[in-house]
Design a protein around this motif. Sequence first.
Motif, PDB file in Angstrom:
ATOM      1  N   ARG A 269       8.950   2.012  -4.099  1.00  0.00           N
ATOM      2  CA  ARG A 269       8.444   0.638  -4.109  1.00  0.00           C
ATOM      3  C   ARG A 269       9.298  -0.266  -4.986  1.00  0.00           C
ATOM      4  O   ARG A 269       9.690  -1.362  -4.603  1.00  0.00           O
TER       5      ARG A 269
ATOM      6  N   LEU B 270       4.721   3.829   2.925  1.00  0.00           N
ATOM      7  CA  LEU B 270       4.599   2.530   2.274  1.00  0.00           C
ATOM      8  C   LEU B 270       4.425   1.458   3.345  1.00  0.00           C
ATOM      9  O   LEU B 270       5.114   1.485   4.362  1.00  0.00           O
TER      10      LEU B 270
ATOM     11  N   SER C 292      -1.652  -1.355  -4.188  1.00  0.00           N
ATOM     12  CA  SER C 292      -2.810  -0.463  -4.174  1.00  0.00           C
ATOM     13  C   SER C 292      -2.310   0.967  -4.072  1.00  0.00           C
ATOM     14  O   SER C 292      -1.357   1.250  -3.359  1.00  0.00           O
ATOM     15  N   SER C 293      -2.920   1.843  -4.833  1.00  0.00           N
ATOM     16  CA  SER C 293      -2.559   3.258  -4.844  1.00  0.00           C
ATOM     17  C   SER C 293      -3.822   4.068  -5.040  1.00  0.00           C
ATOM     18  O   SER C 293      -4.743   3.622  -5.724  1.00  0.00           O
ATOM     19  N   ASP C 294      -3.854   5.259  -4.454  1.00  0.00           N
ATOM     20  CA  ASP C 294      -5.033   6.102  -4.617  1.00  0.00           C
ATOM     21  C   ASP C 294      -4.875   7.125  -5.737  1.00  0.00           C
ATOM     22  O   ASP C 294      -5.713   7.984  -5.919  1.00  0.00           O
ATOM     23  N   SER C 295      -3.798   7.004  -6.531  1.00  0.00           N
ATOM     24  CA  SER C 295      -3.578   7.942  -7.623  1.00  0.00           C
ATOM     25  C   SER C 295      -4.056   7.343  -8.944  1.00  0.00           C
ATOM     26  O   SER C 295      -3.390   6.496  -9.529  1.00  0.00           O
TER      27      SER C 295
ATOM     28  N   SER D 191       0.867  -1.174   0.000  1.00  0.00           N
ATOM     29  CA  SER D 191       0.000   0.000   0.000  1.00  0.00           C
ATOM     30  C   SER D 191       0.901   1.219   0.000  1.00  0.00           C
ATOM     31  O   SER D 191       1.855   1.288   0.776  1.00  0.00           O
ATOM     32  N   VAL D 192       0.628   2.153  -0.882  1.00  0.00           N
ATOM     33  CA  VAL D 192       1.438   3.368  -0.963  1.00  0.00           C
ATOM     34  C   VAL D 192       0.526   4.577  -0.948  1.00  0.00           C
ATOM     35  O   VAL D 192      -0.604   4.523  -1.408  1.00  0.00           O
ATOM     36  N   ASP D 193       1.032   5.665  -0.396  1.00  0.00           N
ATOM     37  CA  ASP D 193       0.298   6.913  -0.421  1.00  0.00           C
ATOM     38  C   ASP D 193       1.284   8.055  -0.372  1.00  0.00           C
ATOM     39  O   ASP D 193       2.089   8.141   0.552  1.00  0.00           O
TER      40      ASP D 193
ATOM     41  N   THR E 279       6.149  10.196   1.447  1.00  0.00           N
ATOM     42  CA  THR E 279       5.317   9.050   1.116  1.00  0.00           C
ATOM     43  C   THR E 279       5.349   8.039   2.246  1.00  0.00           C
ATOM     44  O   THR E 279       6.305   7.976   3.013  1.00  0.00           O
TER      45      THR E 279
ATOM     46  N   GLU F 246       3.151  10.668  -5.520  1.00  0.00           N
ATOM     47  CA  GLU F 246       2.725   9.303  -5.856  1.00  0.00           C
ATOM     48  C   GLU F 246       3.773   8.600  -6.725  1.00  0.00           C
ATOM     49  O   GLU F 246       4.047   7.417  -6.549  1.00  0.00           O
TER      50      GLU F 246
ATOM     51  N   LEU G 249       6.029   5.200  -5.942  1.00  0.00           N
ATOM     52  CA  LEU G 249       6.179   4.069  -6.858  1.00  0.00           C
ATOM     53  C   LEU G 249       7.659   3.743  -7.085  1.00  0.00           C
ATOM     54  O   LEU G 249       8.062   2.574  -7.082  1.00  0.00           O
TER      55      LEU G 249
END
Length: 114
Positions: free
Chosen positions: A63, A30, A78-81, A16-18, A28, A56, A60
């Motif tokens: 990651r 992670l 999962s990403s919210d972008s 999960s990243v944000d 960020t 974002e 990535l």
Amino acid sequence: MEEDSSESEKGMWKLSVDGLSCVSESGTGLVLTSPDGWTLEYALRFGFKAKNNEAEWEALIARLTIMKHLQVKKLEVSSDSQLVVGLTSEEYEAREDTMAKYLSHVQSLKSAEF
């Protein structure tokens, strides 16, 4: 012969990243979960002011770097972008120079690792 869904998830890492961008700082977060259930949590502060989508992209890139060092082969992300997801899945076209540069960098990281 079809593979059982639990069988296909063996060896699957989850990430999960944000990205975060606000007036005073950007960074960020992670959370990486191993197939065995243990988690690694990372918080990264950028040394520059990043816009939301840039944060974002930086998430990535972090990651992909972590995956390389941990030799992760299967990953569910999962990403919210919507923009980053759309560009990396080639559903969207990069129109801004900055987004095109980030996309090119991510593609080179992915091809160098796998």
